[in-house]
Scaffold this motif. Structure first.
Motif, PDB file in Angstrom:
ATOM      1  N   ARG A   5       0.039  -2.820   3.608  1.00 40.26           N
ATOM      2  CA  ARG A   5       1.333  -2.847   4.287  1.00 40.26           C
ATOM      3  C   ARG A   5       2.241  -3.901   3.680  1.00 40.26           C
ATOM      4  O   ARG A   5       1.815  -5.003   3.360  1.00 40.26           O
ATOM      5  CB  ARG A   5       1.137  -3.157   5.762  1.00 40.26           C
ATOM      6  CG  ARG A   5       2.444  -3.223   6.537  1.00 40.26           C
ATOM      7  CD  ARG A   5       2.247  -3.570   7.979  1.00 40.26           C
ATOM      8  NE  ARG A   5       1.420  -2.550   8.595  1.00 40.26           N
ATOM      9  CZ  ARG A   5       0.813  -2.695   9.767  1.00 40.26           C
ATOM     10  NH1 ARG A   5       0.905  -3.810  10.435  1.00 40.26           N
ATOM     11  NH2 ARG A   5       0.090  -1.723  10.251  1.00 40.26           N
ATOM     12  N   ALA A   6       3.516  -3.542   3.549  1.00 42.76           N
ATOM     13  CA  ALA A   6       4.547  -4.492   3.138  1.00 42.76           C
ATOM     14  C   ALA A   6       5.673  -4.416   4.164  1.00 42.76           C
ATOM     15  O   ALA A   6       6.058  -3.320   4.588  1.00 42.76           O
ATOM     16  CB  ALA A   6       5.089  -4.155   1.761  1.00 42.76           C
ATOM     17  N   CYS A   7       6.166  -5.571   4.562  1.00 44.00           N
ATOM     18  CA  CYS A   7       7.315  -5.649   5.465  1.00 44.00           C
ATOM     19  C   CYS A   7       8.445  -6.322   4.696  1.00 44.00           C
ATOM     20  O   CYS A   7       8.275  -7.440   4.203  1.00 44.00           O
ATOM     21  CB  CYS A   7       6.975  -6.438   6.716  1.00 44.00           C
ATOM     22  SG  CYS A   7       5.644  -5.694   7.664  1.00 44.00           S
ATOM     23  N   ILE A   8       9.552  -5.633   4.585  1.00 40.58           N
ATOM     24  CA  ILE A   8      10.690  -6.120   3.809  1.00 40.58           C
ATOM     25  C   ILE A   8      11.838  -6.355   4.775  1.00 40.58           C
ATOM     26  O   ILE A   8      12.215  -5.451   5.529  1.00 40.58           O
ATOM     27  CB  ILE A   8      11.104  -5.094   2.739  1.00 40.58           C
ATOM     28  CG1 ILE A   8       9.907  -4.770   1.848  1.00 40.58           C
ATOM     29  CG2 ILE A   8      12.290  -5.597   1.928  1.00 40.58           C
ATOM     30  CD1 ILE A   8      10.005  -3.462   1.136  1.00 40.58           C
ATOM     31  N   GLU A   9      12.399  -7.557   4.753  1.00 39.97           N
ATOM     32  CA  GLU A   9      13.535  -7.887   5.613  1.00 39.97           C
ATOM     33  C   GLU A   9      14.669  -8.419   4.752  1.00 39.97           C
ATOM     34  O   GLU A   9      14.483  -9.345   3.963  1.00 39.97           O
ATOM     35  CB  GLU A   9      13.143  -8.932   6.655  1.00 39.97           C
ATOM     36  CG  GLU A   9      14.276  -9.287   7.578  1.00 39.97           C
ATOM     37  CD  GLU A   9      13.877 -10.255   8.672  1.00 39.97           C
ATOM     38  OE1 GLU A   9      14.717 -11.072   9.058  1.00 39.97           O
ATOM     39  OE2 GLU A   9      12.709 -10.189   9.123  1.00 39.97           O
ATOM     40  N   THR A  47      -3.216   2.676  -1.002  1.00 36.75           N
ATOM     41  CA  THR A  47      -3.623   1.864  -2.149  1.00 36.75           C
ATOM     42  C   THR A  47      -2.561   0.815  -2.467  1.00 36.75           C
ATOM     43  O   THR A  47      -1.381   1.002  -2.159  1.00 36.75           O
ATOM     44  CB  THR A  47      -3.839   2.726  -3.404  1.00 36.75           C
ATOM     45  OG1 THR A  47      -2.573   3.268  -3.809  1.00 36.75           O
ATOM     46  CG2 THR A  47      -4.844   3.848  -3.146  1.00 36.75           C
ATOM     47  N   ALA A  48      -2.986  -0.253  -3.104  1.00 36.03           N
ATOM     48  CA  ALA A  48      -2.045  -1.292  -3.519  1.00 36.03           C
ATOM     49  C   ALA A  48      -1.058  -0.742  -4.549  1.00 36.03           C
ATOM     50  O   ALA A  48       0.134  -1.071  -4.522  1.00 36.03           O
ATOM     51  CB  ALA A  48      -2.795  -2.495  -4.080  1.00 36.03           C
ATOM     52  N   GLY A  49      -1.519   0.108  -5.450  1.00 41.45           N
ATOM     53  CA  GLY A  49      -0.638   0.705  -6.443  1.00 41.45           C
ATOM     54  C   GLY A  49       0.420   1.600  -5.817  1.00 41.45           C
ATOM     55  O   GLY A  49       1.583   1.584  -6.220  1.00 41.45           O
ATOM     56  N   GLY A  50       0.009   2.388  -4.835  1.00 39.97           N
ATOM     57  CA  GLY A  50       0.961   3.240  -4.116  1.00 39.97           C
ATOM     58  C   GLY A  50       1.977   2.412  -3.345  1.00 39.97           C
ATOM     59  O   GLY A  50       3.162   2.746  -3.301  1.00 39.97           O
ATOM     60  N   LEU A  51       1.507   1.321  -2.764  1.00 37.90           N
ATOM     61  CA  LEU A  51       2.399   0.419  -2.043  1.00 37.90           C
ATOM     62  C   LEU A  51       3.421  -0.178  -3.002  1.00 37.90           C
ATOM     63  O   LEU A  51       4.617  -0.201  -2.714  1.00 37.90           O
ATOM     64  CB  LEU A  51       1.592  -0.683  -1.355  1.00 37.90           C
ATOM     65  CG  LEU A  51       2.392  -1.704  -0.558  1.00 37.90           C
ATOM     66  CD1 LEU A  51       3.078  -1.047   0.625  1.00 37.90           C
ATOM     67  CD2 LEU A  51       1.474  -2.826  -0.083  1.00 37.90           C
ATOM     68  N   GLN A  52       2.960  -0.633  -4.149  1.00 35.61           N
ATOM     69  CA  GLN A  52       3.866  -1.229  -5.130  1.00 35.61           C
ATOM     70  C   GLN A  52       4.915  -0.216  -5.591  1.00 35.61           C
ATOM     71  O   GLN A  52       6.104  -0.543  -5.679  1.00 35.61           O
ATOM     72  CB  GLN A  52       3.093  -1.752  -6.333  1.00 35.61           C
ATOM     73  CG  GLN A  52       4.016  -2.367  -7.379  1.00 35.61           C
ATOM     74  CD  GLN A  52       3.271  -2.873  -8.598  1.00 35.61           C
ATOM     75  OE1 GLN A  52       2.048  -2.773  -8.678  1.00 35.61           O
ATOM     76  NE2 GLN A  52       3.999  -3.424  -9.536  1.00 35.61           N
ATOM     77  N   SER A  53       4.508   0.994  -5.878  1.00 36.57           N
ATOM     78  CA  SER A  53       5.453   2.022  -6.328  1.00 36.57           C
ATOM     79  C   SER A  53       6.505   2.317  -5.267  1.00 36.57           C
ATOM     80  O   SER A  53       7.702   2.428  -5.579  1.00 36.57           O
ATOM     81  CB  SER A  53       4.717   3.315  -6.675  1.00 36.57           C
ATOM     82  OG  SER A  53       3.885   3.121  -7.788  1.00 36.57           O
ATOM     83  N   THR A  54       6.072   2.429  -4.022  1.00 37.76           N
ATOM     84  CA  THR A  54       7.003   2.734  -2.939  1.00 37.76           C
ATOM     85  C   THR A  54       7.968   1.575  -2.717  1.00 37.76           C
ATOM     86  O   THR A  54       9.166   1.785  -2.535  1.00 37.76           O
ATOM     87  CB  THR A  54       6.227   3.058  -1.648  1.00 37.76           C
ATOM     88  OG1 THR A  54       5.357   4.168  -1.900  1.00 37.76           O
ATOM     89  CG2 THR A  54       7.167   3.416  -0.509  1.00 37.76           C
ATOM     90  N   VAL A  55       7.457   0.355  -2.735  1.00 39.28           N
ATOM     91  CA  VAL A  55       8.324  -0.813  -2.561  1.00 39.28           C
ATOM     92  C   VAL A  55       9.310  -0.919  -3.728  1.00 39.28           C
ATOM     93  O   VAL A  55      10.494  -1.198  -3.518  1.00 39.28           O
ATOM     94  CB  VAL A  55       7.500  -2.103  -2.384  1.00 39.28           C
ATOM     95  CG1 VAL A  55       8.376  -3.346  -2.454  1.00 39.28           C
ATOM     96  CG2 VAL A  55       6.755  -2.066  -1.053  1.00 39.28           C
ATOM     97  N   ASP A  56       8.844  -0.684  -4.942  1.00 42.39           N
ATOM     98  CA  ASP A  56       9.747  -0.711  -6.098  1.00 42.39           C
ATOM     99  C   ASP A  56      10.888   0.298  -5.919  1.00 42.39           C
ATOM    100  O   ASP A  56      12.061  -0.028  -6.145  1.00 42.39           O
ATOM    101  CB  ASP A  56       8.998  -0.401  -7.389  1.00 42.39           C
ATOM    102  CG  ASP A  56       8.133  -1.541  -7.878  1.00 42.39           C
ATOM    103  OD1 ASP A  56       8.263  -2.669  -7.359  1.00 42.39           O
ATOM    104  OD2 ASP A  56       7.313  -1.294  -8.781  1.00 42.39           O
ATOM    105  N   ASP A  57      10.562   1.519  -5.525  1.00 41.93           N
ATOM    106  CA  ASP A  57      11.588   2.541  -5.302  1.00 41.93           C
ATOM    107  C   ASP A  57      12.549   2.119  -4.202  1.00 41.93           C
ATOM    108  O   ASP A  57      13.762   2.298  -4.311  1.00 41.93           O
ATOM    109  CB  ASP A  57      10.949   3.884  -4.939  1.00 41.93           C
ATOM    110  CG  ASP A  57      10.235   4.543  -6.104  1.00 41.93           C
ATOM    111  OD1 ASP A  57      10.446   4.112  -7.261  1.00 41.93           O
ATOM    112  OD2 ASP A  57       9.460   5.477  -5.854  1.00 41.93           O
ATOM    113  N   TYR A  58      12.010   1.559  -3.135  1.00 44.42           N
ATOM    114  CA  TYR A  58      12.837   1.120  -2.015  1.00 44.42           C
ATOM    115  C   TYR A  58      13.827   0.040  -2.457  1.00 44.42           C
ATOM    116  O   TYR A  58      15.013   0.092  -2.107  1.00 44.42           O
ATOM    117  CB  TYR A  58      11.952   0.593  -0.872  1.00 44.42           C
ATOM    118  CG  TYR A  58      12.746  -0.005   0.256  1.00 44.42           C
ATOM    119  CD1 TYR A  58      13.300   0.801   1.237  1.00 44.42           C
ATOM    120  CD2 TYR A  58      12.946  -1.376   0.330  1.00 44.42           C
ATOM    121  CE1 TYR A  58      14.044   0.258   2.273  1.00 44.42           C
ATOM    122  CE2 TYR A  58      13.690  -1.924   1.367  1.00 44.42           C
ATOM    123  CZ  TYR A  58      14.229  -1.105   2.331  1.00 44.42           C
ATOM    124  OH  TYR A  58      14.974  -1.657   3.354  1.00 44.42           O
TER     125      TYR A  58
END
Length: 79
Positions: A5-9, A47-58
């Motif tokens: 999980r990543a929380c971005i504010e 996965t951490a890789g999937g999380l990173q890709s999604t956060v990068d796109d966001y």
């Protein structure tokens, strides 16, 4: 396997507009809300890789939305 999980504010002059621009690109693993001028987005992936890709796109989408909103504000205030 536990979810990652990543929380971005982020804070913005026009947070509701920027959040509205972001929501159509959200995947089912994302939630976005606005509180007191802050956009809070939570991303959950397996996965951490999937999380990173999604956060990068966001972050790319957030940058574009912020740029468009800023440009619109600047042009609407010019004589």
């Amino acid at each position: 396997m536990s979810e990652k999980r990543a929380c971005i504010e982020t804070t913005h002059e026009d947070a509701p507009t920027i959040a509205a621009a972001l929501r159509p690109d959200n995947t089912p693993s994302m939630t976005t809300r606005v509180d007191d001028g802050a956009i809070r987005t939570t991303v959950e992936r397996e996965t951490a890789g999937g999380l990173q890709s999604t956060v990068d796109d966001y972050v790319v989408n957030l940058t574009v939305a912020e740029t468009v909103a800023r440009t619109a504000r600047e042009h609407s205030t010019q004589p």
